[in-house]
Design a protein around this motif. Structure first.
Motif, PDB file in Angstrom:
ATOM      1  N   UNK A   1       0.849  -1.210   0.000  1.00  0.00           N
ATOM      2  CA  UNK A   1       0.000   0.000   0.000  1.00  0.00           C
ATOM      3  C   UNK A   1       0.874   1.245   0.000  1.00  0.00           C
ATOM      4  N   UNK A   2       1.899   1.269   0.842  1.00  0.00           N
ATOM      5  CA  UNK A   2       2.774   2.437   0.916  1.00  0.00           C
ATOM      6  C   UNK A   2       3.498   2.653  -0.410  1.00  0.00           C
ATOM      7  N   UNK A   3       3.978   1.563  -1.020  1.00  0.00           N
ATOM      8  CA  UNK A   3       4.691   1.711  -2.284  1.00  0.00           C
ATOM      9  C   UNK A   3       3.772   2.219  -3.389  1.00  0.00           C
ATOM     10  N   UNK A   4       2.553   1.699  -3.425  1.00  0.00           N
ATOM     11  CA  UNK A   4       1.602   2.160  -4.445  1.00  0.00           C
ATOM     12  C   UNK A   4       1.339   3.664  -4.283  1.00  0.00           C
ATOM     13  N   UNK A   5       1.163   4.116  -3.049  1.00  0.00           N
ATOM     14  CA  UNK A   5       0.900   5.536  -2.811  1.00  0.00           C
ATOM     15  C   UNK A   5       2.124   6.391  -3.110  1.00  0.00           C
ATOM     16  N   UNK A   6       3.288   5.931  -2.714  1.00  0.00           N
ATOM     17  CA  UNK A   6       4.484   6.754  -2.849  1.00  0.00           C
ATOM     18  C   UNK A   6       5.028   6.763  -4.274  1.00  0.00           C
ATOM     19  N   UNK A   7       4.772   5.719  -5.036  1.00  0.00           N
ATOM     20  CA  UNK A   7       5.218   5.721  -6.421  1.00  0.00           C
ATOM     21  C   UNK A   7       4.427   6.706  -7.275  1.00  0.00           C
ATOM     22  N   UNK A   8       3.356   7.253  -6.731  1.00  0.00           N
ATOM     23  CA  UNK A   8       2.619   8.347  -7.378  1.00  0.00           C
ATOM     24  C   UNK A   8       2.095   9.271  -6.284  1.00  0.00           C
ATOM     25  N   UNK A   9       3.014   9.738  -5.447  1.00  0.00           N
ATOM     26  CA  UNK A   9       2.586  10.540  -4.303  1.00  0.00           C
ATOM     27  C   UNK A   9       1.975  11.863  -4.734  1.00  0.00           C
ATOM     28  N   UNK A  10       2.292  12.342  -5.927  1.00  0.00           N
ATOM     29  CA  UNK A  10       1.652  13.584  -6.396  1.00  0.00           C
ATOM     30  C   UNK A  10       0.153  13.394  -6.615  1.00  0.00           C
ATOM     31  N   UNK A  11      -0.254  12.192  -6.892  1.00  0.00           N
ATOM     32  CA  UNK A  11      -1.674  11.908  -7.075  1.00  0.00           C
ATOM     33  C   UNK A  11      -2.341  11.615  -5.741  1.00  0.00           C
ATOM     34  N   UNK A  12      -1.741  10.728  -4.970  1.00  0.00           N
ATOM     35  CA  UNK A  12      -2.421  10.230  -3.779  1.00  0.00           C
ATOM     36  C   UNK A  12      -2.367  11.194  -2.606  1.00  0.00           C
ATOM     37  N   UNK A  13      -1.407  12.115  -2.594  1.00  0.00           N
ATOM     38  CA  UNK A  13      -1.308  13.029  -1.466  1.00  0.00           C
ATOM     39  C   UNK A  13      -1.642  14.465  -1.853  1.00  0.00           C
ATOM     40  N   UNK A  14      -2.272  14.619  -2.996  1.00  0.00           N
ATOM     41  CA  UNK A  14      -2.749  15.955  -3.382  1.00  0.00           C
ATOM     42  C   UNK A  14      -4.264  15.987  -3.492  1.00  0.00           C
TER      43      UNK A  14
ATOM     44  N   UNK B   1       4.867   9.848 -13.504  1.00  0.00           N
ATOM     45  CA  UNK B   1       3.419   9.618 -13.576  1.00  0.00           C
ATOM     46  C   UNK B   1       2.663  10.939 -13.612  1.00  0.00           C
ATOM     47  N   UNK B   2       3.112  11.922 -12.804  1.00  0.00           N
ATOM     48  CA  UNK B   2       2.436  13.223 -12.774  1.00  0.00           C
ATOM     49  C   UNK B   2       2.559  13.922 -14.124  1.00  0.00           C
ATOM     50  N   UNK B   3       3.744  13.884 -14.721  1.00  0.00           N
ATOM     51  CA  UNK B   3       3.948  14.533 -16.025  1.00  0.00           C
ATOM     52  C   UNK B   3       3.112  13.864 -17.108  1.00  0.00           C
ATOM     53  N   UNK B   4       3.071  12.555 -17.110  1.00  0.00           N
ATOM     54  CA  UNK B   4       2.281  11.847 -18.115  1.00  0.00           C
ATOM     55  C   UNK B   4       0.789  12.128 -17.934  1.00  0.00           C
ATOM     56  N   UNK B   5       0.378  12.250 -16.694  1.00  0.00           N
ATOM     57  CA  UNK B   5      -1.033  12.532 -16.424  1.00  0.00           C
ATOM     58  C   UNK B   5      -1.401  13.924 -16.936  1.00  0.00           C
ATOM     59  N   UNK B   6      -0.480  14.857 -16.735  1.00  0.00           N
ATOM     60  CA  UNK B   6      -0.720  16.218 -17.232  1.00  0.00           C
ATOM     61  C   UNK B   6      -0.764  16.227 -18.753  1.00  0.00           C
ATOM     62  N   UNK B   7       0.168  15.532 -19.366  1.00  0.00           N
ATOM     63  CA  UNK B   7       0.218  15.502 -20.829  1.00  0.00           C
ATOM     64  C   UNK B   7      -1.044  14.866 -21.419  1.00  0.00           C
ATOM     65  N   UNK B   8      -1.607  13.868 -20.740  1.00  0.00           N
ATOM     66  CA  UNK B   8      -2.813  13.215 -21.246  1.00  0.00           C
ATOM     67  C   UNK B   8      -4.004  14.166 -21.291  1.00  0.00           C
ATOM     68  N   UNK B   9      -4.006  15.127 -20.388  1.00  0.00           N
ATOM     69  CA  UNK B   9      -5.167  16.023 -20.287  1.00  0.00           C
ATOM     70  C   UNK B   9      -4.905  17.402 -20.868  1.00  0.00           C
ATOM     71  N   UNK B  10      -3.680  17.668 -21.297  1.00  0.00           N
ATOM     72  CA  UNK B  10      -3.306  19.040 -21.621  1.00  0.00           C
ATOM     73  C   UNK B  10      -4.018  19.556 -22.860  1.00  0.00           C
ATOM     74  N   UNK B  11      -4.122  18.774 -23.881  1.00  0.00           N
ATOM     75  CA  UNK B  11      -4.707  19.280 -25.126  1.00  0.00           C
ATOM     76  C   UNK B  11      -6.219  19.439 -25.013  1.00  0.00           C
ATOM     77  N   UNK B  12      -6.832  18.540 -24.264  1.00  0.00           N
ATOM     78  CA  UNK B  12      -8.270  18.703 -24.038  1.00  0.00           C
ATOM     79  C   UNK B  12      -8.530  19.962 -23.217  1.00  0.00           C
ATOM     80  N   UNK B  13      -7.722  20.162 -22.162  1.00  0.00           N
ATOM     81  CA  UNK B  13      -7.880  21.374 -21.347  1.00  0.00           C
ATOM     82  C   UNK B  13      -7.575  22.623 -22.126  1.00  0.00           C
ATOM     83  N   UNK B  14      -6.617  22.549 -23.059  1.00  0.00           N
ATOM     84  CA  UNK B  14      -6.271  23.712 -23.871  1.00  0.00           C
ATOM     85  C   UNK B  14      -7.435  24.127 -24.758  1.00  0.00           C
TER      86      UNK B  14
END
Length: 961
Positions: A307-320, A380-393
């Motif tokens: 559980x800790x590894x799953x959260x920390x490997x994408x802590x920008x998602x799980x702790x924001x 993971x955070x950068x890829x997540x942003x890139x996936x949504x960037x053009x739609x948001x633009x």
């Protein structure tokens, strides 16, 4: 509790007056005593009931059945299924308040029997037992169709199976071990975890109840019954605390779980038989789509670690996206707690097994582990942003690179404020690694765009500021990490600045220069359309000034909204625009004024007083010179009301200048100075101080040079218009009603009191139009002009003004009356100012009160000091003892000696020879001018006789010219 000798009988229970189930659930500090008094015991039993969420009816039923069960059960070991059979024996539907509660209770007893009998590995005849349990579940068959004897037979058959199983020995020879420890361990663990969950307050599930330690001692009484050992208890307690933490995000529970592991789970080595027993308790754990088999303790470690590894490997998602708001201390504490747990539960090599690290390990393996968290989470955070960037633009109609920079800046800010302070404890270079990774990620996408930048287009205005703000945030993260690690090196080759400042600097300068023409054109247009009417009753300034400042502020907003780095060159260009704009406006305001000399009446010729005894033909005074058309038109436009609006406008400009300067300074402090990043991460304090001081001094000099000059121009314009208003009111607006009527034909017939209403009306008009801050200055100007007009009447009033000794007291009263008008019972000008300004007029009246011989003597004495090159007298600058003043006093004295002196010495004409009615005197009398310029002596001695002759000759020539 019952088989441990603790009284749980119904009689011991204290009835609660509140029938509600949850009443009194919230515990109070200091409520319970340490002594085991009867009241304390009853309260504690009630706490257990409420924590287990059991109603009073069910609690009463359970106690009664347990007492009955204990009456037929010998003291010693017993089992959970044995208690369930004892409960079922002799229990009927009528014992419960509702069919639903009875059915729920009966099915739970069947579940317990099924769990202990049917799921055991070495139980024979499971099918038969299952059929018996199914009959118990069937309410229709069990409660309606079966007789009591049939139900007893089923329970007896189950009891026989129970006796067979209970007689089997334990597998590991642990003291107190029963067969059920291993055969039904899954049921034992579930029941024990249910008891442990009772330690949490059901109304505040993130908090342990105050009686947790006492309740835990009672829970431990079930160890022999449920097959719990100290190590097993610690593991299950850690698991319960962790599950409660996951559900509540209460960091205190996670810290408590770590302490339990440190103090109990790994504090002492366990016995081999206990280890064998625990290893036999097989459990499964899942990670993603995979399922693994472990013993109970390893399963708990694996679940927590995974559980800790799953959260920390994408802590920008799980702790924001947690329940609490962002940037609060609890959130950082939560992330720190999970990190602490993750580094303490360490995976053994590449296996799926985990071990607990008791001390803080700052070794290479821990750093690598945390570095992996940083890299994978940022990726993971950068890829997540890139996936949504053009739609948001497309939705926001923003350039993708601008939107990407904004999203990455949010990630960088979180990294700096919340994650890095925690990560650096185990991985000191976390901030450097994060800033480099984000900087490189965005730089790869930004550089092609920068190569095509040539002007401040919409896309450039969107992308460059966002990129600059992102880089500033990443630079702060990088420098913070370097400083905390004691680094003084330059930025590494992996952190190459985007050069936003170098690219934008010439573009911004070109834009500022282009604004100059636009602002000046709009300022000229606003002034040309101005009609000098106040904006409103409250806002008394002209609309054009408001429009000018609006244009300036609009330009400032456009510039600083670029949010790009600027240097002092940009500030110079900006302040130059502001200076030229406001200076041009101020010049236009004052350029429409005319000279005050155009407002003064012409000076009549000097005469001596003579009364007419019989009618004669009188001479007409030469009419005044006609003003030029341009001057006349300006005077017609410069009405008193419009002059007041101009003054208000100048006052408004002065106020706005200060606000404008403060606003620019504040905006500049955020925008500049420009920094290209070509410096070391840690400069010496002396170097940094010199740079800042030099920059600050240069900026201050620019502001002072610009705004002080504008303030001086505005202040000079205010002084000029104030003086002009006073002269205009008295010598232009009130010329006929004041100057030409006061004392005309005699003092008694044209006193000041008959003329005050017109003056008072002019004052009321001005005070109603002028800004309160300027009122006293304008009124003072009118007062000085009024005194100047009063003196003009006395000295330049023409042949119709002559004053006798009897007139002087009346004139003194008039002057006092004039002063009282401007003092206005303390609401007008200060009395001291009024007295000071009126001093010359009083002195002049005192001069008129002297005998003619004394004034003549003063005139002769003053003539000795006249210089040939002395300038001609100007209005408002008279001197009491000069010849110009004295000869006019003599000319306006109604005295025979004075008339005789003027007639004999100067051959002046008599006042009776002129008709002054309705005619303004001529401007161009040169009599006294020539007198002052030509006279070298006024002492009527032989030595000065030639000088006097020349003066007399000139007087005659000027008089008859």
């Amino acid at each position: 509790m019952m088989f441990s000798g603790i009284d749980i009988s119904i009689q011991s229970r204290k009835k609660d007056k509140n029938p509600k189930f949850l009443s009194g659930l919230k515990t109070k500090k200091g409520k319970y005593l340490q002594s085991q008094s009867p009241e304390r015991h009853v309260e504690f039993l009630d706490t257990i009931r409420m924590q287990m969420q059991i109603s009073e009816v069910m609690d009463t039923f359970a106690r009664r059945r347990l007492v009955q069960f204990a009456s037929v059960k010998a003291w010693g070991q017993f089992s959970v299924p044995e208690i369930a059979l004892g409960f079922l024996n002799g229990t009927f539907r009528s014992d419960f308040p509702s069919v639903k509660s009875y059915t729920h209770w009966k099915n739970r007893q069947a579940d317990i029997l099924e769990g202990y009998f049917c799921f055991a590995n070495d139980v024979a005849d499971k099918q038969k037992i299952g059929q018996l349990v199914a009959k118990i579940r069937n309410s229709e068959e069990w409660d309606n169709n079966m007789s009591p004897s049939e139900r007893s037979e089923i329970l007896l058959a189950l009891k026989q199976y129970l006796c067979v199983l209970s007689s089997k020995p334990g597998r590991f020879g642990i003291q107190g071990e029963t067969y059920y420890w291993t055969s039904a361990y899954h049921m034992n663990i579930r029941l024990y975890m249910k008891l442990l969950f009772g330690l949490f307050d059901i109304l505040e599930d993130g908090q342990l109840i105050e009686e947790a330690d006492e309740l835990l001692k009672i829970v431990k009484l079930t160890w022999p019954l449920l097959g719990i050992t100290q190590k097993l208890h610690s593991a299950l307690y850690v698991w319960v605390l962790f599950k409660q933490f996951v559900g509540t995000e209460e960091t205190m529970l996670l810290e408590y779980a770590i302490r339990v592991m440190q103090k109990s789970l790994f504090s002492e080595a366990s016995e081999p038989r206990e280890d064998e027993y625990i290893c036999s308790l097989s459990c499964s754990a899942t990670s993603g789509s995979n399922e693994y088999k472990f013993n109970l303790v390893q399963s708990i470690f694996f679940s927590i670690g995974s559980w800790c590894e799953i959260k920390l490997q994408d802590y920008h998602l799980h702790f924001s996206q947690l329940k609490r708001p962002f940037f609060v201390p609890q959130k950082s504490s939560l992330f720190k707690g999970v990190m602490n747990m993750a580094v303490k539960i360490c995976r053994v090599d590449a296996s799926k097994h985990f071990k607990f690290i008791e001390s803080d390990d700052l070794g290479e393996s821990t750093s690598r582990k945390v570095k992996g968290y940083v890299d994978r989470s940022l990726e993971a955070a950068c890829m997540r942003v890139m996936d949504n960037i053009y739609f948001g633009s497309e939705v926001d109609r923003t350039h993708p690179l601008a939107l990407l920079a904004s999203e990455l800046k949010i990630i960088a800010e979180r990294e700096l404020s919340m994650y890095y302070p925690v990560l650096c404890h185990w991985y000191p270079q976390a901030g450097i690694a994060a800033s480099i990774r984000l900087h490189r990620f965005y730089g790869e996408k930004l550089r092609p765009f920068l190569q095509s930048v040539s002007c401040l287009s919409e896309d450039v205005r969107a992308v460059l500021p966002a990129a600059n703000e992102l880089e500033n945030c990443l630079t702060e993260l990088y420098c913070t990490a370097c400083q905390e690690n004691g680094l003084t090196l330059q930025f590494s080759e992996e952190f190459i600045h985007y050069q936003i400042g170098e690219i934008s600097r010439p573009l911004i300068l070109d834009w500022i220069i282009a604004q100059n023409k636009r602002v000046m054109e709009w300022t000229a247009r606003a002034f040309d359309l101005e009609n000098w009417e106040p904006l409103s009753h409250q806002q008394k300034q002209a609309p054009s000034a408001v429009e000018v400042f609006r244009i300036i502020e609009e330009t400032l907003d456009q510039l600083f909204q670029l949010r790009l780095p600027m240097d002092i060159t940009h500030l110079q260009a900006l302040l130059s625009i502001i200076f030229h704009t406001l200076d041009a406006y101020l010049q236009k305001v004052t350029s429409e004024l005319v000279g005050k000399q155009n407002l003064y009446p012409s000076i009549p010729p000097l005469t001596y007083y003579k009364e007419t005894t019989f009618p004669i033909v009188k001479k007409k005074l030469v009419e005044s010179t006609v003003l030029e058309d341009e001057v006349t038109n300006k005077l017609n436009e410069l009405t008193t009301s419009k002059l007041c609006v101009r003054l208000n406008t100048l006052q408004y400009i002065q106020k706005q200048i200060s606000a404008l300067e403060d606003g620019i300074r504040k905006s500049w402090s955020f925008a500049g100075p420009f920094d290209n990043g070509e410096h070391s991460i840690e400069e010496s304090p002396e170097t940094s101080g010199r740079i800042l001081d030099t920059c600050s001094e240069s900026v201050d000099e620019l502001f002072v040079a610009t705004f002080d000059c504008i303030r001086d121009t505005a202040a000079h314009a205010i002084r000029s218009i104030c003086e002009f208003i006073g002269v205009r009111v008295v010598f232009w607006d009130l010329r006929k009603s004041f100057l030409y009527r006061l004392y005309h034909g005699g003092v008694e017939n044209s006193r000041l009191d008959s003329l005050l209403p017109s003056l008072d009306g002019a004052l009321n008009q001005v005070c109603g139009l002028i800004d309160d801050a300027l009122r006293d200055r304008v009124v003072s100007s009118i007062f000085r002009a009024t005194l100047e007009g009063y003196v003009w009447v006395l000295l330049d009033g023409g042949p119709s003004r002559a004053f006798s000794d009897l007139d002087i007291p009346l004139m003194e009263d008039d002057l006092n009356m004039l002063k009282d008008l401007f003092v206005a019972d303390g609401e007008g000008l200060p009395r001291s100012l009024v007295e000071e300004e009126a001093k010359f007029a009083h002195q002049l009246l005192s001069l008129f009160s002297l005998q003619a011989e004394s004034v003549i003597q003063l005139l002769m004495s003053s003539s000795q000091h006249i210089s040939v090159g002395l300038e001609v007298h100007k209005s408002g600058h008279r001197c009491l003892g000069d010849a110009d003043t004295l000869i006019r006093v003599v000319c306006h004295k109604k005295d025979r000696e004075a008339s005789k002196f003027l007639k004999e010495q100067y051959k002046l004409p008599a006042s009776s020879e002129y008709d002054e009615d309705g005619v303004e005197p001529n401007f161009k009398s040169v009599l006294v001018t020539d007198l002052i310029r030509r006279s070298a002596s006024a002492r009527w001695s032989d030595k000065g006789h030639s000088s006097f002759k020349s003066i007399k000759k000139k007087l005659q020539e000027a008089t008859w010219r």
